[in-house]
Write a protein that holds these residues in place. Structure first.
Motif, PDB file in Angstrom:
ATOM      1  N   ARG B 266       0.839  -1.201   0.000  1.00 60.77           N
ATOM      2  CA  ARG B 266       0.000   0.000   0.000  1.00 60.77           C
ATOM      3  C   ARG B 266       0.869   1.243   0.000  1.00 60.77           C
ATOM      4  O   ARG B 266       0.591   2.213  -0.700  1.00 60.77           O
ATOM      5  CB  ARG B 266      -0.908  -0.015   1.224  1.00 60.77           C
ATOM      6  N   ARG B 269       2.041   1.925  -3.364  1.00 65.53           N
ATOM      7  CA  ARG B 269       1.024   2.544  -4.230  1.00 65.53           C
ATOM      8  C   ARG B 269       0.845   4.019  -3.931  1.00 65.53           C
ATOM      9  O   ARG B 269       0.767   4.834  -4.839  1.00 65.53           O
ATOM     10  CB  ARG B 269      -0.309   1.801  -4.098  1.00 65.53           C
ATOM     11  N   SER B 273       1.721   6.973  -6.513  1.00 70.26           N
ATOM     12  CA  SER B 273       0.719   7.985  -6.854  1.00 70.26           C
ATOM     13  C   SER B 273       1.256   9.382  -6.603  1.00 70.26           C
ATOM     14  O   SER B 273       1.051  10.291  -7.401  1.00 70.26           O
ATOM     15  CB  SER B 273      -0.552   7.779  -6.033  1.00 70.26           C
ATOM     16  N   ASN B 342     -12.354   3.802 -10.598  1.00 66.56           N
ATOM     17  CA  ASN B 342     -13.138   4.451  -9.552  1.00 66.56           C
ATOM     18  C   ASN B 342     -14.601   4.005  -9.618  1.00 66.56           C
ATOM     19  O   ASN B 342     -15.210   3.662  -8.617  1.00 66.56           O
ATOM     20  CB  ASN B 342     -13.021   5.967  -9.728  1.00 66.56           C
ATOM     21  N   PHE B 345     -14.625   0.032  -8.712  1.00 68.28           N
ATOM     22  CA  PHE B 345     -14.245  -0.378  -7.367  1.00 68.28           C
ATOM     23  C   PHE B 345     -15.148   0.223  -6.288  1.00 68.28           C
ATOM     24  O   PHE B 345     -15.294  -0.345  -5.219  1.00 68.28           O
ATOM     25  CB  PHE B 345     -12.782  -0.046  -7.086  1.00 68.28           C
ATOM     26  N   GLU B 391      -8.560   0.593   1.826  1.00 67.67           N
ATOM     27  CA  GLU B 391      -7.766  -0.138   0.834  1.00 67.67           C
ATOM     28  C   GLU B 391      -7.236   0.809  -0.235  1.00 67.67           C
ATOM     29  O   GLU B 391      -6.344   0.487  -0.968  1.00 67.67           O
ATOM     30  CB  GLU B 391      -8.587  -1.212   0.112  1.00 67.67           C
ATOM     31  N   HIS B 392      -7.839   1.998  -0.293  1.00 71.88           N
ATOM     32  CA  HIS B 392      -7.462   2.888  -1.387  1.00 71.88           C
ATOM     33  C   HIS B 392      -6.513   3.962  -0.896  1.00 71.88           C
ATOM     34  O   HIS B 392      -6.528   4.330   0.261  1.00 71.88           O
ATOM     35  CB  HIS B 392      -8.706   3.513  -2.002  1.00 71.88           C
ATOM     36  N   THR B 393      -5.710   4.435  -1.813  1.00 72.72           N
ATOM     37  CA  THR B 393      -4.717   5.430  -1.413  1.00 72.72           C
ATOM     38  C   THR B 393      -5.348   6.792  -1.184  1.00 72.72           C
ATOM     39  O   THR B 393      -4.781   7.627  -0.507  1.00 72.72           O
ATOM     40  CB  THR B 393      -3.646   5.584  -2.494  1.00 72.72           C
ATOM     41  N   GLY B 394      -6.529   7.000  -1.746  1.00 71.46           N
ATOM     42  CA  GLY B 394      -7.149   8.321  -1.618  1.00 71.46           C
ATOM     43  C   GLY B 394      -6.491   9.340  -2.532  1.00 71.46           C
ATOM     44  O   GLY B 394      -6.604  10.541  -2.330  1.00 71.46           O
ATOM     45  N   LEU B 395      -5.796   8.843  -3.544  1.00 70.88           N
ATOM     46  CA  LEU B 395      -5.121   9.755  -4.467  1.00 70.88           C
ATOM     47  C   LEU B 395      -5.625   9.615  -5.904  1.00 70.88           C
ATOM     48  O   LEU B 395      -5.276  10.409  -6.767  1.00 70.88           O
ATOM     49  CB  LEU B 395      -3.608   9.501  -4.443  1.00 70.88           C
ATOM     50  N   GLY B 396      -6.457   8.607  -6.125  1.00 68.53           N
ATOM     51  CA  GLY B 396      -6.941   8.345  -7.480  1.00 68.53           C
ATOM     52  C   GLY B 396      -7.647   9.538  -8.092  1.00 68.53           C
ATOM     53  O   GLY B 396      -7.328   9.965  -9.196  1.00 68.53           O
TER      54      GLY B 396
END
Lengths: 225, 426
Positions: B266, B269, B273, B342, B345, B391-396
């Motif tokens: 993580r 990732r 990002s 986005n 998921f 689970e997500h980086t919050g940067l997408g």
């Protein structure tokens, strides 16, 4: 097969050497520009892993030297810089591939084997493991003469496992390799499990001599039965 | 309120006061002047009448105002000797030949005394004077006209002056408004000889250059930090991979190692990002060429097909028109891929839908998902996460926004009909 790792980060060089040795390669390391040039002057290597960010010189200069000697085609550049310029410069100088750190060991294995395969005499595009044969050109998988009828993704997965025989392939490595680079998204690899279930079933139904086992929930490993 | 209107408001009020005071002063001065004039006239009359009376004593028998503008009454010696000339305001009743009623007009009256042939007389002379009300009325009207004229003149002058003098100010303001940290190379600048504006410009530029410096440092720091983290992270994950591969672990240990590896991945990732963001913001993608958004979506969609099948998400992809954009193909791919990922998921666990529509200038992606709107102001912020999912980086979405900003693509989020809408206008 003889490999040279040119990498100033000793820890990483040691790791790569350890992992590649498991593939039965003879691995040597050079930690700086001069040592690398010295070794390259004396020996011939089947594959060279080249970090272009060396403390006492630019890896691209090594590549230039190799190109003059006509030996640059078996170089894989490994770099912490995901820079298009570096990539283009490297590939222009005849490097075979460009791998950005951090990478998975399974991915490195796959790339190294691709380089080595390209070096071998033409016509050989078959991968074999147990009684399983993969025809890379026709993208077909056979158990003896029996076609496994794999879909595109299943073939890619199996191919990846055959490039990493008996090695651990993590779910992340598999997802990145087969479904593309996923820069942000999800540790949620449930769908990989689903794909693997189908693939395993096909292997079992066709009496393949190999099976893919789960490794501690982080990934899979192909083994001969 | 605009500066122009503000200044006109203030000037108008001040001018009203000034004109008012001026009018009052003018009025009193005028009245004084008129009285003086009238009094001088009365004085002349007086002399004439006394002179005439000396020669023609018949005059002395005239008593009343009925016949003339003066009256003569005999008085005693004593009061006559102590008499001083008196001027005072009074009124006269005058009736014209054709008039029924007499008019009352303001007048000035001089009361004096004189001696003629040993006899003493009191003399009163009257002279009609200007009507004060008339004067005030006239004056007021004139003052209103003057005021109106002044205000109009000031509005016009102010307009011209402000527009001319303040032009550099408005130009500077416009430039500051459109200035964006990190995206503009040049600081706002206008040519002017006004010292205050030059000072303002200098102050703004100092502030901006400081901000830009901090911004660059921050950007560089993120870039450098992420870069420095790459190799250690690579080593960490690779070591764990090798450790797990060896296999002689008990399940409990292996599970812990696997968890650690997931965390490390993580981190990788997030790091990747951040590096990508820094590169986008540093404009390191320069390979601009016409990219067909339709093709990119077509290419990226199959990658997500497996996930869609697995999660029973129905996909609809409508291409109403061909949409091309001059941009870096790698970034176009990242943009579309992130948008699609986005949508997939963050979808509902079962039987969701993703609708993609491409029209002439628009890419519209609708997906089912959580039954609540996201915070439209924050979703594009770094590390924004809705709910507890980690689970997500919050940067997408931040990456999506950065790419949109780079190419001037407008992106909006809406929650409508229990669906999440992302609209990109190219």
């Amino acid at each position: 097969m003889k490999l040279l790792i040119i990498e100033d980060e000793k820890e990483l060089a040691g790791l790569l050497a350890e992992s590649l040795a498991r593939e039965q390669f003879v691995v040597e390391s050079a930690g700086d520009f001069d040592t690398a040039m010295e070794k390259l002057g004396v020996y011939n290597y089947d594959c060279i892993l080249l970090d272009i960010g060396l403390p006492d010189g630019n890896g691209l200069d090594i590549l230039r030297q190799l190109k003059e000697e006509g030996k640059s085609e078996n170089v894989i550049i490994i770099s912490a810089r995901d820079s298009l310029d570096d990539k283009l410069a490297g590939l222009d100088l005849g490097a075979d591939d460009y791998l950005t750190k951090p990478f998975h060991i399974a991915e490195l294995n796959a790339r190294v084997k691709a380089v080595l395969r390209r070096k071998e005499t033409d016509g050989k595009h078959l991968l074999e493991f147990g009684n399983l044969t993969l025809d890379l050109k026709e993208r077909q998988a056979f158990v003896k003469d029996n076609n496994l009828q794999l879909n595109r993704k299943e073939f890619d997965i199996l191919n990846y496992f055959l490039l990493n025989k008996t090695r651990l392939v993590t779910k992340t490595a598999l997802a990145e390799h087969v479904w593309g680079d996923n820069i942000d998204q999800a540790d949620n690899f449930d769908f990989i499990y689903y794909q693997m279930k189908n693939l395993r079933k096909k292997l079992r139904d066709n009496d393949a001599g190999i099976e893919i086992e789960s490794v501690y929930g982080v990934g899979y490993r192909s083994i001969e039965k | 309120m605009k500066l122009l209107n503000q200044s006109i408001k203030h000037i108008s009020i001040s001018i009203l006061a000034v004109v008012g005071i001026w009018g009052a002063v003018f009025y009193y001065n005028m009245i004084e002047e008129i009285k003086e004039n009238v009094d001088d006239g009365l004085e002349n009359y007086k002399r004439q009448i006394i002179y005439k009376a000396n020669r023609d004593t018949a005059l002395l028998s005239r008593v009343d105002f009925d016949e003339a503008f003066y009256s003569i009454h005999p008085i005693d010696k004593q009061p006559a000797l102590t008499f001083t000339d008196q001027y005072k305001d009074t009124v006269v009743h005058i009736r014209g030949i054709d008039e029924v009623y007499a008019r009352t007009d303001p007048a000035r009256m001089l009361t004096t005394a004189f001696e003629d042939g040993g006899k003493y007389y009191e003399l009163k002379i009257i002279n009609p004077m200007i009507e004060k009300n008339d004067l005030i009325h006239r004056l007021l009207i004139n003052m209103i006209w003057l005021y109106a004229f002044l205000v109009i003149a000031i509005i016009i002058i102010n307009n011209i002056v402000l527009q001319r003098l303040w032009k550099p100010f408005y130009q500077l303001l416009q430039k500051i408004k459109t200035y964006r940290l990190g995206s503009n190379e040049n600081f706002p600048e206008v040519k002017t000889r006004t010292r205050e504006f030059n000072d303002l410009q200098k102050a703004v530029n100092t502030l901006l250059s400081h901000s830009t410096q901090v911004y660059d440092q921050q950007k560089q720091f993120i870039g450098n930090a992420s870069h420095e983290l790459q190799t250690p992270l690579a080593i960490m994950v690779n070591k764990l991979e090798l450790l797990l591969e060896k296999g002689n672990l008990n399940d409990e240990d292996a599970e812990k190692i696997a968890e650690t590896m997931n965390m490390a991945e993580r981190l990788i990732r997030v790091n990747k990002s951040l590096l990508l963001l820094t590169k986008i913001e540093n404009k390191q993608f320069l390979d601009e060429q016409p990219v067909s958004v339709n093709r990119v979506v077509e290419q990226r969609l199959p990658d997500l097909k497996d996930i869609a099948d697995f999660r029973k998400i129905t996909i609809s992809f409508v291409q109403e028109a061909e949409l091309t954009k001059e941009m870096d193909p790698a970034l176009a791919e990242i943009l579309v891929s992130n948008l699609l990922r986005n949508a997939f998921f963050h979808n509902t666990p079962k039987a969701g839908a993703v609708n993609i529509t491409i029209s002439e200038k628009k890419l519209h992606i609708i997906n089912t998902g959580k039954d609540m709107p996201l915070d439209a102001d924050k979703i594009f912020d770094r590390f924004y996460k809705s709910g507890s999912g980690n689970e997500h980086t919050g940067l997408g979405l931040t990456i999506i926004k950065a790419i949109c900003d780079l190419y001037g693509i407008s992106i909006t989020y809406q929650y409508k009909d229990r669906c999440h809408h992302f609209t990109l206008i190219f």
